[in-house]
Design a protein around this motif. Structure first.
Motif, PDB file in Angstrom:
ATOM      1  N   ARG A   1      41.092  16.395 -39.009  1.00  0.00           N
ATOM      2  CA  ARG A   1      40.529  17.291 -37.993  1.00  0.00           C
ATOM      3  C   ARG A   1      41.297  17.138 -36.686  1.00  0.00           C
ATOM      4  NH1 ARG A   1      34.736  18.950 -38.821  1.00  0.00           N
ATOM      5  NH2 ARG A   1      34.367  18.379 -40.964  1.00  0.00           N
ATOM      6  N   GLU A   2      41.346  18.220 -35.974  1.00  0.00           N
ATOM      7  CA  GLU A   2      41.996  18.219 -34.668  1.00  0.00           C
ATOM      8  C   GLU A   2      41.184  17.353 -33.708  1.00  0.00           C
ATOM      9  OE1 GLU A   2      43.127  21.474 -31.267  1.00  0.00           O
ATOM     10  OE2 GLU A   2      42.749  22.161 -33.292  1.00  0.00           O
ATOM     11  N   PRO A   3      41.822  16.449 -32.951  1.00  0.00           N
ATOM     12  CA  PRO A   3      41.066  15.611 -32.013  1.00  0.00           C
ATOM     13  C   PRO A   3      40.619  16.397 -30.781  1.00  0.00           C
ATOM     14  CG  PRO A   3      43.397  15.223 -31.748  1.00  0.00           C
ATOM     15  CD  PRO A   3      43.242  16.183 -32.918  1.00  0.00           C
ATOM     16  N   GLY A   4      39.668  15.853 -30.067  1.00  0.00           N
ATOM     17  CA  GLY A   4      39.319  16.409 -28.778  1.00  0.00           C
ATOM     18  C   GLY A   4      38.285  17.502 -28.787  1.00  0.00           C
ATOM     19  N   ARG A   5      37.319  17.435 -29.655  1.00  0.00           N
ATOM     20  CA  ARG A   5      36.258  18.427 -29.645  1.00  0.00           C
ATOM     21  C   ARG A   5      34.887  17.764 -29.544  1.00  0.00           C
ATOM     22  NH1 ARG A   5      37.812  23.386 -28.167  1.00  0.00           N
ATOM     23  NH2 ARG A   5      39.841  23.751 -29.010  1.00  0.00           N
ATOM     24  N   GLN A   6      34.860  16.505 -29.162  1.00  0.00           N
ATOM     25  CA  GLN A   6      33.582  15.817 -29.078  1.00  0.00           C
ATOM     26  C   GLN A   6      32.826  16.136 -27.792  1.00  0.00           C
ATOM     27  OE1 GLN A   6      36.500  14.137 -29.971  1.00  0.00           O
ATOM     28  NE2 GLN A   6      35.966  14.397 -32.105  1.00  0.00           N
ATOM     29  N   LEU A   7      33.556  16.446 -26.734  1.00  0.00           N
ATOM     30  CA  LEU A   7      32.947  16.664 -25.428  1.00  0.00           C
ATOM     31  C   LEU A   7      33.748  17.719 -24.688  1.00  0.00           C
ATOM     32  CD1 LEU A   7      30.862  15.498 -23.303  1.00  0.00           C
ATOM     33  CD2 LEU A   7      32.756  14.105 -22.499  1.00  0.00           C
ATOM     34  N   THR A   8      33.048  18.635 -24.025  1.00  0.00           N
ATOM     35  CA  THR A   8      33.740  19.620 -23.197  1.00  0.00           C
ATOM     36  C   THR A   8      33.246  19.491 -21.757  1.00  0.00           C
ATOM     37  OG1 THR A   8      32.106  21.306 -23.804  1.00  0.00           O
ATOM     38  CG2 THR A   8      34.159  21.258 -25.065  1.00  0.00           C
TER      39      THR A   8
ATOM     40  N   ARG B   1      38.851  36.876 -18.533  1.00  0.00           N
ATOM     41  CA  ARG B   1      40.070  36.860 -17.713  1.00  0.00           C
ATOM     42  C   ARG B   1      39.821  36.152 -16.376  1.00  0.00           C
ATOM     43  NH1 ARG B   1      43.079  42.154 -17.684  1.00  0.00           N
ATOM     44  NH2 ARG B   1      43.919  41.208 -19.541  1.00  0.00           N
ATOM     45  N   ALA B   2      38.662  36.402 -15.781  1.00  0.00           N
ATOM     46  CA  ALA B   2      38.355  35.833 -14.460  1.00  0.00           C
ATOM     47  C   ALA B   2      38.299  34.310 -14.476  1.00  0.00           C
ATOM     48  CB  ALA B   2      37.047  36.403 -13.939  1.00  0.00           C
ATOM     49  N   ILE B   3      37.753  33.735 -15.553  1.00  0.00           N
ATOM     50  CA  ILE B   3      37.562  32.279 -15.578  1.00  0.00           C
ATOM     51  C   ILE B   3      38.547  31.553 -16.483  1.00  0.00           C
ATOM     52  CG2 ILE B   3      35.109  32.497 -15.045  1.00  0.00           C
ATOM     53  CD1 ILE B   3      34.626  31.533 -18.021  1.00  0.00           C
ATOM     54  N   PHE B   4      39.550  32.259 -17.027  1.00  0.00           N
ATOM     55  CA  PHE B   4      40.416  31.653 -18.045  1.00  0.00           C
ATOM     56  C   PHE B   4      40.967  30.297 -17.608  1.00  0.00           C
ATOM     57  CE2 PHE B   4      43.979  30.933 -20.808  1.00  0.00           C
ATOM     58  CZ  PHE B   4      43.480  31.344 -22.039  1.00  0.00           C
ATOM     59  N   GLN B   5      41.516  30.199 -16.414  1.00  0.00           N
ATOM     60  CA  GLN B   5      42.096  28.939 -15.962  1.00  0.00           C
ATOM     61  C   GLN B   5      41.048  27.936 -15.471  1.00  0.00           C
ATOM     62  OE1 GLN B   5      45.266  27.980 -16.377  1.00  0.00           O
ATOM     63  NE2 GLN B   5      45.550  29.915 -17.419  1.00  0.00           N
ATOM     64  N   SER B   6      39.794  28.368 -15.381  1.00  0.00           N
ATOM     65  CA  SER B   6      38.720  27.512 -14.886  1.00  0.00           C
ATOM     66  C   SER B   6      37.699  27.169 -15.966  1.00  0.00           C
ATOM     67  CB  SER B   6      37.979  28.234 -13.751  1.00  0.00           C
ATOM     68  OG  SER B   6      38.875  28.573 -12.723  1.00  0.00           O
ATOM     69  N   SER B   7      38.033  27.449 -17.214  1.00  0.00           N
ATOM     70  CA  SER B   7      37.049  27.353 -18.288  1.00  0.00           C
ATOM     71  C   SER B   7      36.837  25.954 -18.856  1.00  0.00           C
ATOM     72  CB  SER B   7      37.406  28.318 -19.412  1.00  0.00           C
ATOM     73  OG  SER B   7      38.693  28.023 -19.912  1.00  0.00           O
ATOM     74  N   GLY B   8      37.511  24.972 -18.310  1.00  0.00           N
ATOM     75  CA  GLY B   8      37.239  23.591 -18.694  1.00  0.00           C
ATOM     76  C   GLY B   8      38.225  22.993 -19.667  1.00  0.00           C
ATOM     77  N   VAL B   9      37.902  21.771 -20.099  1.00  0.00           N
ATOM     78  CA  VAL B   9      38.775  21.009 -20.985  1.00  0.00           C
ATOM     79  C   VAL B   9      37.964  20.372 -22.106  1.00  0.00           C
ATOM     80  CG1 VAL B   9      40.548  20.508 -19.246  1.00  0.00           C
ATOM     81  CG2 VAL B   9      38.595  18.975 -19.476  1.00  0.00           C
ATOM     82  N   SER B  10      38.660  20.060 -23.185  1.00  0.00           N
ATOM     83  CA  SER B  10      38.045  19.372 -24.326  1.00  0.00           C
ATOM     84  C   SER B  10      38.492  17.923 -24.317  1.00  0.00           C
ATOM     85  CB  SER B  10      38.494  20.015 -25.640  1.00  0.00           C
ATOM     86  OG  SER B  10      38.008  21.321 -25.732  1.00  0.00           O
ATOM     87  N   CYS B  11      37.541  17.052 -24.579  1.00  0.00           N
ATOM     88  CA  CYS B  11      37.830  15.625 -24.581  1.00  0.00           C
ATOM     89  C   CYS B  11      37.514  15.030 -25.944  1.00  0.00           C
ATOM     90  CB  CYS B  11      36.986  14.918 -23.534  1.00  0.00           C
ATOM     91  SG  CYS B  11      37.233  15.593 -21.887  1.00  0.00           S
TER      92      CYS B  11
ATOM     93  N   PHE C   1      39.056  10.798 -22.514  1.00  0.00           N
ATOM     94  CA  PHE C   1      40.440  11.235 -22.684  1.00  0.00           C
ATOM     95  C   PHE C   1      40.440  12.749 -22.801  1.00  0.00           C
ATOM     96  CE2 PHE C   1      44.321  12.278 -24.908  1.00  0.00           C
ATOM     97  CZ  PHE C   1      45.257  11.500 -24.220  1.00  0.00           C
ATOM     98  N   VAL C   2      41.203  13.399 -21.947  1.00  0.00           N
ATOM     99  CA  VAL C   2      41.270  14.863 -21.920  1.00  0.00           C
ATOM    100  C   VAL C   2      42.385  15.315 -22.867  1.00  0.00           C
ATOM    101  CG1 VAL C   2      41.635  16.899 -20.482  1.00  0.00           C
ATOM    102  CG2 VAL C   2      40.444  14.905 -19.539  1.00  0.00           C
ATOM    103  N   HIS C   3      41.988  16.080 -23.899  1.00  0.00           N
ATOM    104  CA  HIS C   3      42.959  16.528 -24.894  1.00  0.00           C
ATOM    105  C   HIS C   3      43.604  17.854 -24.555  1.00  0.00           C
ATOM    106  CE1 HIS C   3      42.438  13.519 -28.059  1.00  0.00           C
ATOM    107  NE2 HIS C   3      41.186  13.458 -27.635  1.00  0.00           N
ATOM    108  N   ARG C   4      42.784  18.876 -24.234  1.00  0.00           N
ATOM    109  CA  ARG C   4      43.361  20.212 -24.062  1.00  0.00           C
ATOM    110  C   ARG C   4      42.446  21.132 -23.252  1.00  0.00           C
ATOM    111  NH1 ARG C   4      41.613  19.450 -28.679  1.00  0.00           N
ATOM    112  NH2 ARG C   4      43.580  18.911 -29.634  1.00  0.00           N
TER     113      ARG C   4
END
Length: 112
Positions: free
Chosen positions: A17-24, A102-112, A80-83
């Motif tokens: 499985r791809e890492p980094g989907r436990q927490l956003t 489109r408005a929030i694309f760059q502000s939509s958060g990260v997956s850890c 740990f911030v993955h993506r």
């Protein structure tokens, strides 16, 4: 964090499985700024954006720059911030804000 986390297999390491989907994480400050710039009112609840943790004191740029590093959440928690965790059209429709993706694309958060 949704069906994607259970279905996504890693392209880099087949069979895993791809890492980094436990927490956003999402920054309330970044969302406020992005929505204001797009002419939308501030959200009634940041839960609308379907992230696990809402933080303040980080900009969208700081969260995105944290990819590949650890981020402190308070005195006793480090993640740990993955993506970058991109927004979806489902959420745009559910929130009733055409153009929100489109408005929030760059502000939509990260997956850890």
């Amino acid at each position: 964090t949704g069906s994607y986390s259970g279905l996504c297999l890693s392209a880099r390491t087949p069979g895993e499985r791809e890492p980094g989907r436990q927490l956003t994480l999402i920054s309330a400050d970044a969302i406020d700024t992005a929505l204001s710039l797009a002419g939308y009112p501030l959200p009634a609840s940041y839960g609308e954006f379907r992230r696990n943790v809402v933080v303040r004191g980080y900009t969208a740029t700081e969260l995105l720059a944290a990819q590949g590093t650890e981020l402190a959440l308070g005195a006793n928690c480090r993640v740990f911030v993955h993506r970058h965790c991109v927004p979806c059209f489902y959420n745009e429709r559910a929130c009733g804000r055409p153009g929100q993706l489109r408005a929030i694309f760059q502000s939509s958060g990260v997956s850890c």
